[in-house]
Design a protein around this motif. Structure first.
Motif, PDB file in Angstrom:
ATOM      1  N   ALA A 244       6.611  11.926  34.694  1.00 36.80           N
ATOM      2  CA  ALA A 244       6.764  11.949  33.151  1.00 36.80           C
ATOM      3  C   ALA A 244       6.342  10.560  32.920  1.00 36.80           C
ATOM      4  N   TRP A 245       7.129   9.596  33.705  1.00 37.68           N
ATOM      5  CA  TRP A 245       7.246   8.207  33.344  1.00 37.68           C
ATOM      6  C   TRP A 245       5.706   7.584  33.768  1.00 37.68           C
ATOM      7  N   ALA A 246       4.937   8.101  34.787  1.00 40.07           N
ATOM      8  CA  ALA A 246       3.840   7.509  35.026  1.00 40.07           C
ATOM      9  C   ALA A 246       2.868   7.840  33.900  1.00 40.07           C
ATOM     10  N   TYR A 247       2.785   9.255  33.597  1.00 42.72           N
ATOM     11  CA  TYR A 247       2.215   9.579  32.555  1.00 42.72           C
ATOM     12  C   TYR A 247       2.285   8.654  31.166  1.00 42.72           C
ATOM     13  N   TRP A 248       3.538   8.648  30.702  1.00 42.48           N
ATOM     14  CA  TRP A 248       3.921   7.703  29.658  1.00 42.48           C
ATOM     15  C   TRP A 248       3.401   6.148  29.937  1.00 42.48           C
ATOM     16  N   ASN A 249       3.571   5.702  30.864  1.00 40.32           N
ATOM     17  CA  ASN A 249       3.177   4.346  31.245  1.00 40.32           C
ATOM     18  C   ASN A 249       1.556   4.327  31.080  1.00 40.32           C
ATOM     19  N   LEU A 250       0.747   5.350  31.758  1.00 32.63           N
ATOM     20  CA  LEU A 250      -0.451   5.082  31.721  1.00 32.63           C
ATOM     21  C   LEU A 250      -1.241   5.458  30.266  1.00 32.63           C
ATOM     22  N   ALA A 251      -0.668   6.260  29.763  1.00 34.62           N
ATOM     23  CA  ALA A 251      -0.840   6.680  28.426  1.00 34.62           C
ATOM     24  C   ALA A 251      -0.725   5.426  27.205  1.00 34.62           C
ATOM     25  N   THR A 252       0.375   4.725  27.486  1.00 28.31           N
ATOM     26  CA  THR A 252       0.668   3.661  26.369  1.00 28.31           C
ATOM     27  C   THR A 252      -0.338   2.399  26.931  1.00 28.31           C
ATOM     28  N   ILE A 253      -0.602   2.364  28.080  1.00 31.55           N
ATOM     29  CA  ILE A 253      -1.514   1.052  28.448  1.00 31.55           C
ATOM     30  C   ILE A 253      -2.844   1.483  27.647  1.00 31.55           C
ATOM     31  N   ALA A 254      -3.329   2.742  27.884  1.00 30.94           N
ATOM     32  CA  ALA A 254      -4.734   3.288  27.462  1.00 30.94           C
ATOM     33  C   ALA A 254      -4.574   3.087  26.290  1.00 30.94           C
ATOM     34  N   GLU A 255      -3.577   3.525  25.363  1.00 32.06           N
ATOM     35  CA  GLU A 255      -3.455   3.435  23.906  1.00 32.06           C
ATOM     36  C   GLU A 255      -3.493   2.019  23.313  1.00 32.06           C
ATOM     37  N   PHE A 256      -2.642   1.419  23.803  1.00 34.58           N
ATOM     38  CA  PHE A 256      -2.154  -0.210  23.248  1.00 34.58           C
ATOM     39  C   PHE A 256      -2.938  -1.345  23.839  1.00 34.58           C
ATOM     40  N   GLU A 257      -3.203  -0.932  24.934  1.00 32.07           N
ATOM     41  CA  GLU A 257      -3.860  -2.295  25.871  1.00 32.07           C
ATOM     42  C   GLU A 257      -5.389  -2.214  25.860  1.00 32.07           C
ATOM     43  N   VAL A 258      -5.886  -0.692  26.039  1.00 31.64           N
ATOM     44  CA  VAL A 258      -7.096  -0.819  26.355  1.00 31.64           C
ATOM     45  C   VAL A 258      -7.886   0.042  25.102  1.00 31.64           C
ATOM     46  N   GLY A 259      -7.275   0.399  24.236  1.00 32.89           N
ATOM     47  CA  GLY A 259      -7.814   1.333  22.970  1.00 32.89           C
ATOM     48  C   GLY A 259      -8.507   2.490  23.345  1.00 32.89           C
ATOM     49  N   ASP A 260      -8.253   3.058  24.557  1.00 35.75           N
ATOM     50  CA  ASP A 260      -9.009   4.178  24.995  1.00 35.75           C
ATOM     51  C   ASP A 260      -8.149   5.454  24.862  1.00 35.75           C
ATOM     52  N   PHE A 261      -8.402   5.953  23.474  1.00 39.28           N
ATOM     53  CA  PHE A 261      -7.511   7.145  22.809  1.00 39.28           C
ATOM     54  C   PHE A 261      -7.703   8.437  23.454  1.00 39.28           C
ATOM     55  N   ASP A 262      -9.048   8.642  24.082  1.00 42.85           N
ATOM     56  CA  ASP A 262      -9.093   9.826  24.761  1.00 42.85           C
ATOM     57  C   ASP A 262      -8.323  10.109  26.100  1.00 42.85           C
ATOM     58  N   LEU A 263      -8.278   8.862  26.734  1.00 44.77           N
ATOM     59  CA  LEU A 263      -7.565   8.858  28.005  1.00 44.77           C
ATOM     60  C   LEU A 263      -6.010   8.940  27.590  1.00 44.77           C
ATOM     61  N   ALA A 264      -5.620   8.038  26.795  1.00 53.64           N
ATOM     62  CA  ALA A 264      -4.164   8.175  26.057  1.00 53.64           C
ATOM     63  C   ALA A 264      -3.873   9.460  25.857  1.00 53.64           C
ATOM     64  N   ARG A 265      -4.603  10.225  25.363  1.00 54.64           N
ATOM     65  CA  ARG A 265      -4.306  11.731  24.699  1.00 54.64           C
ATOM     66  C   ARG A 265      -4.246  12.660  25.927  1.00 54.64           C
ATOM     67  N   SER A 266      -5.047  12.363  26.902  1.00 53.69           N
ATOM     68  CA  SER A 266      -4.935  13.299  28.218  1.00 53.69           C
ATOM     69  C   SER A 266      -3.858  13.100  28.544  1.00 53.69           C
ATOM     70  N   TYR A 267      -3.058  11.732  28.721  1.00 48.38           N
ATOM     71  CA  TYR A 267      -1.802  11.696  29.610  1.00 48.38           C
ATOM     72  C   TYR A 267      -0.504  12.033  28.656  1.00 48.38           C
ATOM     73  N   TYR A 268      -0.802  11.722  27.368  1.00 48.94           N
ATOM     74  CA  TYR A 268       0.487  12.320  26.561  1.00 48.94           C
ATOM     75  C   TYR A 268       0.510  13.852  26.684  1.00 48.94           C
ATOM     76  N   THR A 269      -0.688  14.487  26.552  1.00 51.02           N
ATOM     77  CA  THR A 269      -0.866  15.876  26.704  1.00 51.02           C
ATOM     78  C   THR A 269      -0.189  16.548  27.954  1.00 51.02           C
ATOM     79  N   ALA A 270      -0.743  15.671  29.127  1.00 42.09           N
ATOM     80  CA  ALA A 270      -0.200  16.036  30.310  1.00 42.09           C
ATOM     81  C   ALA A 270       1.573  15.996  30.336  1.00 42.09           C
ATOM     82  N   LEU A 271       2.036  14.803  29.818  1.00 34.37           N
ATOM     83  CA  LEU A 271       3.404  14.780  29.846  1.00 34.37           C
ATOM     84  C   LEU A 271       3.920  16.006  29.020  1.00 34.37           C
TER      85      LEU A 271
END
Lengths: 294, 603
Positions: free
Chosen positions: A233-260
């Motif tokens: 869960a932590w790994a998903y959260w970490n990847l999702a927030t980096i994708a969202e806030f640091e890279v702006g890759d919302f599709d990837l962020a969505r996939s990790y948030y959804t996986a969590l």
């Protein structure tokens, strides 16, 4: 006279015969004593551990693998027992292993124990980082393929990265990439090497590469299968927030948030993940509306 | 000298000794006859020690023991119920003296490090059993499920990370809610049920406080509180209001605001007591605790329970562990209701934009039992625990006690359904416990605020001043021993490393392919465990400390600072560009004719 001679021969023969099994017995005893000693160490029964390790040291040939194992175990016990530790004696024992049994399988671990002694200094003291780095480097150079060397390498790099400054982080990133490339087939400590690389990219403000190596770290995570607290869960959260806030890759962020949300529905971050999905939708809708207005 | 005289003289000389001998003989006789009554000589006796003195717990254990005995006639379960106040000492003496019961309730009444050393020395690891199905689940949907996965919390509570072993079998799930006197509520307010809306709840409390108790002529007390009960109100209802502080202060974006992050956020002006989630937390404390009885912070748990049981107060928080006893006390006198903690509505004028939902509750299990190494009947003790942790057994046990079963697929008694944990929600995100002095100062000021001797403004002003002046020094003092944790890990890891090296040796010395395969498995598992723990705990020590120190030493924010949950201009531009490209691609697609238009139909 003949009878006496026969009796004497019998006694001598018996003594001779008893010699061989006795040696085997001693070796067998050494192995089981070492097992007992480690068990006692794990149970916190340090006095028993010391007694058994000491016995094995005295009953085996100096420089043999059994002797080295017992000497190392005794060193570990004196080094890490609390209370009643005797780090000086431990240092002496580790050196004994390295001097008398340099080729024993335990030697790299004795070398690592010496380096750890320099690094994990008592409360209130600061380590001599030059000495610590040199000690870790020595292990890396002397036993390049050994697990102890890989562990030493990671400690070495963590010290460099802890400076949190770009020059040493850049150099460290190169060494970590080499480490990963050198050992592509093996999983040993590759996951943490990627995680350390991520720290370097944070310092270097290279967020795209940071996201990439975090994904690699996740892929290479080694987990203890018996530990129920291991979850991603932590790994998903970490990847999702980096994708969202640091890279702006919302599709990837969505996939990790959804996986969590899907894989860990009882996790504490589910609320935050749902909020994140709404937040990204709202932002995209707002930006699209702004574009329309232009 | 005659015989009677001699006898008299003997008795006179050795009277004290004779009394001691007589008492000893008498006690031996009593113990033997008592034990013989308790258990016939051929029976297997399993003793079980715990601190749950609630009547229903003892009854439930006895009843379950009887059911177990119906299946295993030669097994007798005897319980030793020891008061909480002496349980720690009792356990210690029993374990050290080698006279401990077969089964002991573990996990509380002693410091965690003491339990850890006891687990090591005196208890049997149970890891190998938790991966097998519970035989008592045969015929249920859990028949083939490993014991560990039959638990609502995945049996996390029973796992001791320091030992990497499961040490106990938990039997119940705990939760906290509000109990209320339904009879009195109706009498005073005319309401059948307590309101779950926060404003309605406050209004009801005000109405209760303005009503006089005809028995003693004093006003009714809306909420029976105490220092003990305040903790539940705060953790379950007030502190989760601070959740939103995450957006300002979760600098490492791990989903939580640590003590260091709170400090830096205050120091850099990102947070203060007027930030709505922080102000809302303290405002809610004021509004609710004003309905507690006067001087509640100096009172203990029992005083609050008396007020409730004597029908002088309407509401009181309680945990599942107390609910059964309270319901029993109320029986025949008044009707008891159980309610969730009230929540402000989304359109609440103050809390509407601040409170984001109900608290997230970890499904924590408890009432856990471990098997002592002194047990002569390990298999039977384990089997009894399996019986109690089976789907049916666990439901029955908790049904009798009035607790929530820990096993999946079990029924909860209707009254306790309000205790079902919320598995999605918010949580506390402010932490002032930066170091010893700061924690004490916060405790002092907060206590004064709770009893209304300090206004919000005074609390905010006085504490902020102290916090900013002394926080860093306090934090550095606390951080002096940051390596101590690493040393403990090192001690533990050396044990795992030793085991792994021995497994390697066993692999080399294996005589048969089977022995080699087993040793190989052990070696692989031990090394994976070693590397996993080294990676998770040791490699990060230096870095985490450096980052923490870097954070707390920040005095001002960088010019381009954006909050942890905000987008930088660079990222915003990237998102805009991506959306424009997407839009352009969609427009292109809409304008272009399809690749292969369907052939025109011939007339």
């Amino acid at each position: 006279m003949q009878i006496a001679g026969a009796l004497l021969a019998g006694v001598v023969a018996t003594l001779l015969v008893s010699c061989a099994p006795k040696t085997e017995q001693a070796q067998g005893d050494a192995a089981s004593l070492v097992r007992n000693a480690w068990m006692a160490y794990r149970l916190g029964e340090y006095q028993n551990a010391i007694q058994d390790f000491t016995t094995v040291r005295s009953m085996t040939e100096k420089g043999s693998d059994e002797w080295a194992m017992a000497t190392y175990g005794l060193g570990i016990t004196w080094d890490l027992r609390r209370p009643g530790e005797n780090p000086r004696l431990a240092t002496q024992l580790y050196h004994e292993v390295l001097n008398a049994a340099a080729d024993a399988p335990i030697a790299p671990w004795a070398e690592l124990a010496l380096a750890r002694q320099l690094h994990l200094v008592p409360v209130g003291q600061e380590p001599d980082y030059d000495a610590v780095n040199a000690a870790y480097q020595k292990i890396v150079d002397t036993y390049p393929d050994h697990l102890a060397a890989k562990e030493a390498f990671l400690y070495l790099e963590s010290i460099q990265l802890a400076k949190l400054e770009p020059v040493s982080s850049k150099a460290s990133a190169e060494r970590l990439l080499n480490f990963i490339r050198q050992d592509p087939g093996k999983a040993e400590f590759v996951g943490p090497a990627y995680s350390l690389l991520s720290v370097a990219y944070v310092t270097l403000d290279d967020q795209e590469n940071r996201l990439h190596v975090e994904q690699e770290a996740f892929e290479h995570t080694e987990t203890d299968p018996t530990d129920p607290s291991v979850e991603f869960a932590w790994a998903y959260w970490n990847l999702a927030t980096i994708a969202e806030f640091e890279v702006g890759d919302f599709d990837l962020a969505r996939s990790y948030y959804t996986a969590l949300i899907k894989e860990y529905p009882n996790d504490i971050r589910v609320h935050g993940s749902k909020q994140a999905l709404k937040r990204m939708d709202a932002l995209e809708a707002r930006l699209l509306a702004e574009e329309e207005e232009r | 000298m005659s015989v009677p005289k001699k006898l008299f003289s003997f008795i006179q000389t050795y009277f004290a000794l004779l009394v001691v001998v007589a008492v000893y003989v008498w006690s031996v006789f009593v113990i033997i006859t008592y034990r013989a009554q308790e258990a016939p000589p051929e029976a297997i006796v399993i003793r079980l020690g715990h601190w749950q003195l609630e009547a229903s717990v003892r009854e439930a254990v006895d009843e379950m023991a009887e059911k177990y005995r119906a299946m295993h006639p030669n097994v007798i379960i005897i319980q030793d119920a020891i008061p909480e106040s002496t349980y720690g000492q009792w356990v210690s003496t029993q374990l050290m003296g080698g006279t401990a019961p077969d089964l002991l309730q573990v996990g509380a009444q002693l410091p965690a490090n003491i339990w850890l050393s006891y687990y090591n020395r005196y208890f049997q690891p149970l890891s190998r059993y938790v991966y097998n199905p519970n035989p008592y689940n045969a015929g249920t949907e859990l028949a083939d499920t490993p014991l560990r996965q039959t638990y609502k919390d995945g049996m996390k509570t029973a796992y001791v990370p320091e030992m990497q072993e499961y040490l106990s079998i938990p039997l119940t799930l705990f939760g906290t809610r509000i109990l209320y006197n339904k009879t009195l509520l109706k009498e005073i307010t005319g309401l059948e049920e307590a309101p779950l809306n926060y404003r309605d709840f406050l209004a009801v409390c005000a109405q209760i406080a303005s009503t006089t108790n005809p028995v003693d002529g004093t006003p009714y007390i809306p909420i029976a509180g105490s220092a003990y009960h305040f903790g539940f109100w705060d953790s379950m209802m007030f502190a989760p209001v601070t959740y939103g502080a995450l957006r300002r202060a979760d600098f490492n974006r791990d989903g939580f605001v640590g003590n260091d992050e709170t400090f830096v956020a205050f120091k850099t002006g990102l947070l203060d007591f007027h930030y709505p989630p922080v102000a809302g937390w303290l405002k809610m404390i004021r509004e609710v605790t004003d309905h507690f009885q006067t001087g509640y912070t100096g009172l203990g748990r029992d005083e609050a329970v008396f007020l409730f049981a004597q029908q002088r107060a309407v509401f009181m928080t309680t945990g599942t562990w107390d609910a059964g006893s309270l319901l029993a006390q109320a029986e025949g006198q008044f009707e008891v209701g159980i309610m969730d903690f009230p929540l402000p509505a989304n359109d609440d004028p103050y809390y509407g934009g601040v409170v984001e939902g109900r608290i997230y509750e970890t499904p924590g299990v408890g009432f856990q039992f471990a098997i002592t190494r002194a047990s002569k009947h390990f298999d039977v003790a384990l089997d009894f625990l399996m019986f109690l942790s089976s789907q049916k057994g666990n439901e029955e046990l908790n049904g009798i006690i009035g607790w929530i079963p820990a096993i999946k697929g079990t029924e909860i008694i209707p009254l306790l359904q309000a205790f079902e944990p919320h598995l999605e929600g918010v949580y506390n995100n402010v932490n002032f416990a930066l170091g010893g002095n700061t924690t004490i100062k916060w405790g002092q000021e907060f206590d004064l605020y709770k009893v209304n001797q300090l206004s919000f403004e005074d609390l905010a002003g006085r504490f902020t001043r102290y916090y900013l002046e002394n926080g860093l020094k306090d934090f550095l003092e606390q951080q002096r021993d940051w390596r101590r944790g690493m040393q403990r890990n090192e001690q533990y890891l050396a044990g795992i490393r030793g085991r792994a090296i021995l497994a390697d040796l066993a692999m080399e010395q294996a005589g048969t392919p089977e022995e080699r395969a087993a040793a190989e498995l052990d070696s692989e598992s031990s090394w994976v465990r070693y590397r996993a723990i080294t990676s998770a705990r040791q490699i990060w020590g230096e870095l985490n400390h450096a980052r923490q120190m870097d954070l707390v030493n920040q005095t001002e924010l960088p010019e381009d600072f954006v909050g942890p949950y905000e987008y930088s201009e660079r990222v915003m531009e990237k998102i805009r560009r991506r959306l424009r490209e997407q839009k352009a691609a969609e427009t292109r697609l809409a304008k272009e004719p399809p690749d292969d238009p369907p052939p025109a139909e011939s007339p």
